[in-house]
Design a protein around this motif. Structure first.
Motif, PDB file in Angstrom:
ATOM      1  N   LEU A 274       3.074 -15.455  12.187  1.00  0.00           N
ATOM      2  CA  LEU A 274       2.631 -14.884  10.914  1.00  0.00           C
ATOM      3  C   LEU A 274       2.160 -13.443  11.102  1.00  0.00           C
ATOM      4  CD1 LEU A 274       2.184 -15.561   7.909  1.00  0.00           C
ATOM      5  CD2 LEU A 274      -0.125 -16.297   8.541  1.00  0.00           C
ATOM      6  N   ALA A 275       1.423 -13.193  12.146  1.00  0.00           N
ATOM      7  CA  ALA A 275       0.929 -11.840  12.430  1.00  0.00           C
ATOM      8  C   ALA A 275       2.085 -10.885  12.719  1.00  0.00           C
ATOM      9  CB  ALA A 275      -0.044 -11.867  13.601  1.00  0.00           C
ATOM     10  N   ARG A 276       3.096 -11.349  13.418  1.00  0.00           N
ATOM     11  CA  ARG A 276       4.263 -10.505  13.729  1.00  0.00           C
ATOM     12  C   ARG A 276       5.116 -10.226  12.492  1.00  0.00           C
ATOM     13  NH1 ARG A 276       4.363 -13.429  18.497  1.00  0.00           N
ATOM     14  NH2 ARG A 276       5.729 -15.003  17.586  1.00  0.00           N
ATOM     15  N   GLU A 277       5.260 -11.223  11.633  1.00  0.00           N
ATOM     16  CA  GLU A 277       6.140 -11.103  10.471  1.00  0.00           C
ATOM     17  C   GLU A 277       5.527 -10.346   9.308  1.00  0.00           C
ATOM     18  OE1 GLU A 277       7.296 -15.036   9.382  1.00  0.00           O
ATOM     19  OE2 GLU A 277       8.726 -15.217  11.018  1.00  0.00           O
ATOM     20  N   HIS A 278       4.234 -10.465   9.116  1.00  0.00           N
ATOM     21  CA  HIS A 278       3.586  -9.884   7.927  1.00  0.00           C
ATOM     22  C   HIS A 278       3.145  -8.455   8.231  1.00  0.00           C
ATOM     23  CE1 HIS A 278       2.081 -10.457   3.911  1.00  0.00           C
ATOM     24  NE2 HIS A 278       0.956  -9.874   4.264  1.00  0.00           N
ATOM     25  N   ARG A 279       3.871  -7.502   7.695  1.00  0.00           N
ATOM     26  CA  ARG A 279       3.616  -6.089   7.978  1.00  0.00           C
ATOM     27  C   ARG A 279       3.131  -5.352   6.734  1.00  0.00           C
ATOM     28  NH1 ARG A 279       2.696  -5.927  13.156  1.00  0.00           N
ATOM     29  NH2 ARG A 279       4.380  -6.815  14.359  1.00  0.00           N
ATOM     30  N   TYR A 280       2.564  -4.205   6.965  1.00  0.00           N
ATOM     31  CA  TYR A 280       1.979  -3.379   5.919  1.00  0.00           C
ATOM     32  C   TYR A 280       2.602  -1.991   5.970  1.00  0.00           C
ATOM     33  CZ  TYR A 280      -1.211  -7.235   5.695  1.00  0.00           C
ATOM     34  OH  TYR A 280      -1.720  -8.494   5.546  1.00  0.00           O
ATOM     35  N   GLU A 281       2.601  -1.315   4.829  1.00  0.00           N
ATOM     36  CA  GLU A 281       3.199   0.022   4.783  1.00  0.00           C
ATOM     37  C   GLU A 281       2.386   1.028   5.597  1.00  0.00           C
ATOM     38  OE1 GLU A 281       5.331  -2.166   1.817  1.00  0.00           O
ATOM     39  OE2 GLU A 281       3.182  -2.006   2.091  1.00  0.00           O
ATOM     40  N   CYS A 282       1.088   0.881   5.608  1.00  0.00           N
ATOM     41  CA  CYS A 282       0.216   1.759   6.396  1.00  0.00           C
ATOM     42  C   CYS A 282      -0.924   0.927   6.980  1.00  0.00           C
ATOM     43  CB  CYS A 282      -0.396   2.858   5.533  1.00  0.00           C
ATOM     44  SG  CYS A 282       0.798   4.028   4.881  1.00  0.00           S
ATOM     45  N   THR A 283      -1.386   1.360   8.141  1.00  0.00           N
ATOM     46  CA  THR A 283      -2.506   0.683   8.799  1.00  0.00           C
ATOM     47  C   THR A 283      -3.613   1.699   9.048  1.00  0.00           C
ATOM     48  OG1 THR A 283      -1.041  -0.931   9.836  1.00  0.00           O
ATOM     49  CG2 THR A 283      -3.202  -0.618  10.855  1.00  0.00           C
ATOM     50  N   ILE A 284      -4.803   1.339   8.612  1.00  0.00           N
ATOM     51  CA  ILE A 284      -5.994   2.162   8.793  1.00  0.00           C
ATOM     52  C   ILE A 284      -6.942   1.373   9.696  1.00  0.00           C
ATOM     53  CG2 ILE A 284      -7.889   3.359   7.632  1.00  0.00           C
ATOM     54  CD1 ILE A 284      -4.980   4.215   6.712  1.00  0.00           C
ATOM     55  N   VAL A 285      -7.491   2.032  10.711  1.00  0.00           N
ATOM     56  CA  VAL A 285      -8.435   1.387  11.622  1.00  0.00           C
ATOM     57  C   VAL A 285      -9.786   2.083  11.484  1.00  0.00           C
ATOM     58  CG1 VAL A 285      -9.001   0.860  14.024  1.00  0.00           C
ATOM     59  CG2 VAL A 285      -6.623   0.734  13.236  1.00  0.00           C
TER      60      VAL A 285
END
Length: 174
Positions: free
Chosen positions: A103-114
């Motif tokens: 699930l973590a590998r498949e579910h992606r986001y357009e941008c990632t903010i840390v």
């Protein structure tokens, strides 16, 4: 057809201001944000989750994103993702189960903010452990993002400064 709404992941260790930032960004962009389901889980159950419950937490988080996207305007700010749930599973339980990792590998986001853990650490009942744990989780998160080649923006400063950093970054990602 893809949604015109862009999902933005807000990641970080405990007590880094992710929820505050998510709310501020939603206000700034006149949209909605998805709170971290784990917080609700802990409050309702009066305990931290067990290893076998991690997949349910990640699935519930995604289901809430899917509901919120219908009300979102241009951006949907997501306070955590399955990647963070998997990372915490590895930290606390020694491993994340296969379904959670997939699930973590498949579910992606357009941008990632840390969110950088530079703000003061604040205890929060059952969910937060210590600043040393926060720093270690932050290091692991950055290693994980780098190993998966997920681009991210590291934000620091107070909430207003972080909103400005994210706004400038999102302009470059359009």
């Amino acid at each position: 057809m893809t949604s015109p709404v862009r999902r933005i992941a807000l990641l970080g260790a405990e007590s880094t201001g992710k929820s505050t930032l998510a709310a501020a960004l939603a206000d700034h962009y006149q949209t909605v944000w998805v709170p971290e389901y784990l917080r609700e889980f802990v409050e309702v159950n009066k305990r931290t989750p067990q290893a076998h419950e991690q997949i349910l937490i990640a699935q519930t988080q995604i289901a809430r994103e899917d509901l919120a996207i219908e009300q979102a305007n241009r951006y949907l700010f997501c306070d955590t993702t399955p990647l963070m749930t998997a990372l915490y599973s590895e930290f606390y339980f020694g491993a994340a189960d296969a379904a959670l990792m997939e699930l973590a590998r498949e579910h992606r986001y357009e941008c990632t903010i840390v969110a950088e853990p530079s703000n003061p650490w604040v205890a929060d009942g059952l969910q937060r452990e210590s600043d040393s744990v926060r720093q270690e989780v932050h290091r692991r998160l950055l290693r994980q993002l780098d190993s998966e080649r997920i681009a991210y923006l590291l934000v620091a400063g107070d909430t207003e400064e972080r909103v400005k950093q994210v706004a400038a970054y999102l302009l470059t990602q359009s």
